[in-house]
Design a protein around this motif. Structure first.
Motif, PDB file in Angstrom:
ATOM      1  N   VAL A  70      34.059  40.061  -1.482  1.00  0.00           N
ATOM      2  CA  VAL A  70      32.595  40.096  -1.481  1.00  0.00           C
ATOM      3  C   VAL A  70      32.075  41.362  -2.158  1.00  0.00           C
ATOM      4  CG1 VAL A  70      30.541  40.074  -0.014  1.00  0.00           C
ATOM      5  CG2 VAL A  70      32.524  38.677   0.585  1.00  0.00           C
ATOM      6  N   MET A  71      32.709  42.490  -1.877  1.00  0.00           N
ATOM      7  CA  MET A  71      32.255  43.744  -2.490  1.00  0.00           C
ATOM      8  C   MET A  71      32.393  43.717  -4.007  1.00  0.00           C
ATOM      9  SD  MET A  71      30.943  45.635  -0.242  1.00  0.00           S
ATOM     10  CE  MET A  71      30.850  47.202  -1.046  1.00  0.00           C
ATOM     11  N   ASP A  72      33.466  43.125  -4.500  1.00  0.00           N
ATOM     12  CA  ASP A  72      33.634  43.014  -5.952  1.00  0.00           C
ATOM     13  C   ASP A  72      32.561  42.119  -6.564  1.00  0.00           C
ATOM     14  OD1 ASP A  72      35.812  44.664  -5.885  1.00  0.00           O
ATOM     15  OD2 ASP A  72      37.292  43.034  -5.875  1.00  0.00           O
ATOM     16  N   GLY A  73      32.232  41.039  -5.886  1.00  0.00           N
ATOM     17  CA  GLY A  73      31.164  40.153  -6.354  1.00  0.00           C
ATOM     18  C   GLY A  73      29.824  40.858  -6.376  1.00  0.00           C
ATOM     19  N   ALA A  74      29.554  41.646  -5.324  1.00  0.00           N
ATOM     20  CA  ALA A  74      28.296  42.392  -5.264  1.00  0.00           C
ATOM     21  C   ALA A  74      28.243  43.456  -6.357  1.00  0.00           C
ATOM     22  CB  ALA A  74      28.134  43.028  -3.893  1.00  0.00           C
ATOM     23  N   LEU A  75      29.363  44.126  -6.574  1.00  0.00           N
ATOM     24  CA  LEU A  75      29.426  45.135  -7.635  1.00  0.00           C
ATOM     25  C   LEU A  75      29.213  44.493  -9.007  1.00  0.00           C
ATOM     26  CD1 LEU A  75      29.955  48.073  -8.427  1.00  0.00           C
ATOM     27  CD2 LEU A  75      32.391  47.514  -8.516  1.00  0.00           C
ATOM     28  N   LEU A  76      29.766  43.317  -9.192  1.00  0.00           N
ATOM     29  CA  LEU A  76      29.585  42.591 -10.453  1.00  0.00           C
ATOM     30  C   LEU A  76      28.109  42.292 -10.698  1.00  0.00           C
ATOM     31  CD1 LEU A  76      31.024  41.090 -12.811  1.00  0.00           C
ATOM     32  CD2 LEU A  76      30.983  39.075 -11.345  1.00  0.00           C
ATOM     33  N   ILE A  77      27.396  41.853  -9.656  1.00  0.00           N
ATOM     34  CA  ILE A  77      25.973  41.554  -9.792  1.00  0.00           C
ATOM     35  C   ILE A  77      25.181  42.825 -10.112  1.00  0.00           C
ATOM     36  CG2 ILE A  77      23.923  40.824  -8.504  1.00  0.00           C
ATOM     37  CD1 ILE A  77      25.666  38.711  -7.170  1.00  0.00           C
ATOM     38  N   VAL A  78      25.508  43.929  -9.451  1.00  0.00           N
ATOM     39  CA  VAL A  78      24.812  45.192  -9.707  1.00  0.00           C
ATOM     40  C   VAL A  78      25.054  45.661 -11.144  1.00  0.00           C
ATOM     41  CG1 VAL A  78      24.782  47.650  -9.120  1.00  0.00           C
ATOM     42  CG2 VAL A  78      24.747  45.935  -7.311  1.00  0.00           C
ATOM     43  N   ILE A  79      26.294  45.558 -11.597  1.00  0.00           N
ATOM     44  CA  ILE A  79      26.613  45.997 -12.965  1.00  0.00           C
ATOM     45  C   ILE A  79      25.860  45.152 -13.993  1.00  0.00           C
ATOM     46  CG2 ILE A  79      28.451  46.059 -14.695  1.00  0.00           C
ATOM     47  CD1 ILE A  79      30.325  46.987 -12.431  1.00  0.00           C
ATOM     48  N   PHE A  80      25.856  43.837 -13.814  1.00  0.00           N
ATOM     49  CA  PHE A  80      25.164  42.978 -14.776  1.00  0.00           C
ATOM     50  C   PHE A  80      23.653  43.176 -14.719  1.00  0.00           C
ATOM     51  CE2 PHE A  80      29.121  40.532 -15.175  1.00  0.00           C
ATOM     52  CZ  PHE A  80      29.131  40.372 -16.545  1.00  0.00           C
ATOM     53  N   ALA A  81      23.088  43.375 -13.532  1.00  0.00           N
ATOM     54  CA  ALA A  81      21.646  43.609 -13.423  1.00  0.00           C
ATOM     55  C   ALA A  81      21.269  44.928 -14.094  1.00  0.00           C
ATOM     56  CB  ALA A  81      21.224  43.607 -11.961  1.00  0.00           C
ATOM     57  N   THR A  82      22.086  45.955 -13.886  1.00  0.00           N
ATOM     58  CA  THR A  82      21.822  47.253 -14.514  1.00  0.00           C
ATOM     59  C   THR A  82      21.925  47.161 -16.036  1.00  0.00           C
ATOM     60  OG1 THR A  82      22.689  48.373 -12.565  1.00  0.00           O
ATOM     61  CG2 THR A  82      22.505  49.672 -14.570  1.00  0.00           C
ATOM     62  N   SER A  83      22.932  46.447 -16.515  1.00  0.00           N
ATOM     63  CA  SER A  83      23.076  46.321 -17.968  1.00  0.00           C
ATOM     64  C   SER A  83      21.918  45.538 -18.574  1.00  0.00           C
ATOM     65  CB  SER A  83      24.408  45.674 -18.326  1.00  0.00           C
ATOM     66  OG  SER A  83      24.426  44.319 -17.924  1.00  0.00           O
ATOM     67  N   GLY A  84      21.422  44.528 -17.868  1.00  0.00           N
ATOM     68  CA  GLY A  84      20.260  43.783 -18.356  1.00  0.00           C
ATOM     69  C   GLY A  84      19.018  44.655 -18.424  1.00  0.00           C
ATOM     70  N   ALA A  85      18.822  45.509 -17.400  1.00  0.00           N
ATOM     71  CA  ALA A  85      17.664  46.404 -17.404  1.00  0.00           C
ATOM     72  C   ALA A  85      17.771  47.433 -18.517  1.00  0.00           C
ATOM     73  CB  ALA A  85      17.540  47.092 -16.047  1.00  0.00           C
ATOM     74  N   LEU A  86      18.968  47.980 -18.732  1.00  0.00           N
ATOM     75  CA  LEU A  86      19.154  48.958 -19.809  1.00  0.00           C
ATOM     76  C   LEU A  86      18.958  48.324 -21.183  1.00  0.00           C
ATOM     77  CD1 LEU A  86      22.191  51.005 -18.450  1.00  0.00           C
ATOM     78  CD2 LEU A  86      19.800  51.737 -18.618  1.00  0.00           C
ATOM     79  N   GLU A  87      19.390  47.083 -21.329  1.00  0.00           N
ATOM     80  CA  GLU A  87      19.198  46.387 -22.598  1.00  0.00           C
ATOM     81  C   GLU A  87      17.709  46.171 -22.869  1.00  0.00           C
ATOM     82  OE1 GLU A  87      20.416  42.216 -24.835  1.00  0.00           O
ATOM     83  OE2 GLU A  87      20.956  42.534 -22.735  1.00  0.00           O
ATOM     84  N   ALA A  88      16.963  45.782 -21.838  1.00  0.00           N
ATOM     85  CA  ALA A  88      15.516  45.592 -21.996  1.00  0.00           C
ATOM     86  C   ALA A  88      14.833  46.911 -22.355  1.00  0.00           C
ATOM     87  CB  ALA A  88      14.918  45.011 -20.723  1.00  0.00           C
ATOM     88  N   LEU A  89      15.256  47.994 -21.732  1.00  0.00           N
ATOM     89  CA  LEU A  89      14.690  49.310 -22.044  1.00  0.00           C
ATOM     90  C   LEU A  89      14.992  49.718 -23.484  1.00  0.00           C
ATOM     91  CD1 LEU A  89      13.284  51.891 -21.003  1.00  0.00           C
ATOM     92  CD2 LEU A  89      15.556  52.727 -20.386  1.00  0.00           C
ATOM     93  N   ALA A  90      16.220  49.519 -23.917  1.00  0.00           N
ATOM     94  CA  ALA A  90      16.597  49.872 -25.290  1.00  0.00           C
ATOM     95  C   ALA A  90      15.838  49.025 -26.301  1.00  0.00           C
ATOM     96  CB  ALA A  90      18.098  49.714 -25.475  1.00  0.00           C
ATOM     97  N   THR A  91      15.658  47.739 -25.997  1.00  0.00           N
ATOM     98  CA  THR A  91      14.913  46.858 -26.904  1.00  0.00           C
ATOM     99  C   THR A  91      13.458  47.296 -27.014  1.00  0.00           C
ATOM    100  OG1 THR A  91      16.373  45.015 -26.364  1.00  0.00           O
ATOM    101  CG2 THR A  91      14.253  44.466 -27.339  1.00  0.00           C
ATOM    102  N   ALA A  92      12.853  47.642 -25.893  1.00  0.00           N
ATOM    103  CA  ALA A  92      11.450  48.098 -25.915  1.00  0.00           C
ATOM    104  C   ALA A  92      11.304  49.393 -26.699  1.00  0.00           C
ATOM    105  CB  ALA A  92      10.945  48.272 -24.488  1.00  0.00           C
TER     106      ALA A  92
END
Length: 90
Positions: free
Chosen positions: A14-36
């Motif tokens: 479960v912890m690995d799954g949660a970490l995976l979601i956090v990593i992907f959410a963070t990368s999506g936010a950083l990508e949106a910031l870089a695009t803007a």
């Protein structure tokens, strides 16, 4: 991402799954910031475009004209073959 997180939870990680979601959410936010930021930078560069250009005539003279509508789509605007040169110089 969701399938991987569910798969991790199904095998007891479960912890690995949660970490995976956090990593992907963070990368999506950083990508949106870089695009803007990139869009803002390109928009700022386009605002610096000159309103007029100096056209070099065949006899060595100069005449002021608005740049052609396609100048931003090509690099030849400052090239010797086009006869166009920016007011500030190329």
């Amino acid at each position: 991402m969701i399938v991987a997180a569910l798969g991790a939870a199904a095998i007891g990680q479960v912890m690995d799954g949660a970490l995976l979601i956090v990593i992907f959410a963070t990368s999506g936010a950083l990508e949106a910031l870089a695009t803007a930021r990139t869009q803002d930078s390109v928009r700022g560069l386009l605002d610096l475009a000159p309103a007029t250009a100096t056209r070099l005539t065949g006899d060595g003279g100069e005449e002021m004209q608005p740049p052609p509508p396609w100048w931003w789509a090509t690099r030849s605007w400052c090239g010797p073959a086009s006869g166009w040169a920016r007011t500030a110089g190329c």
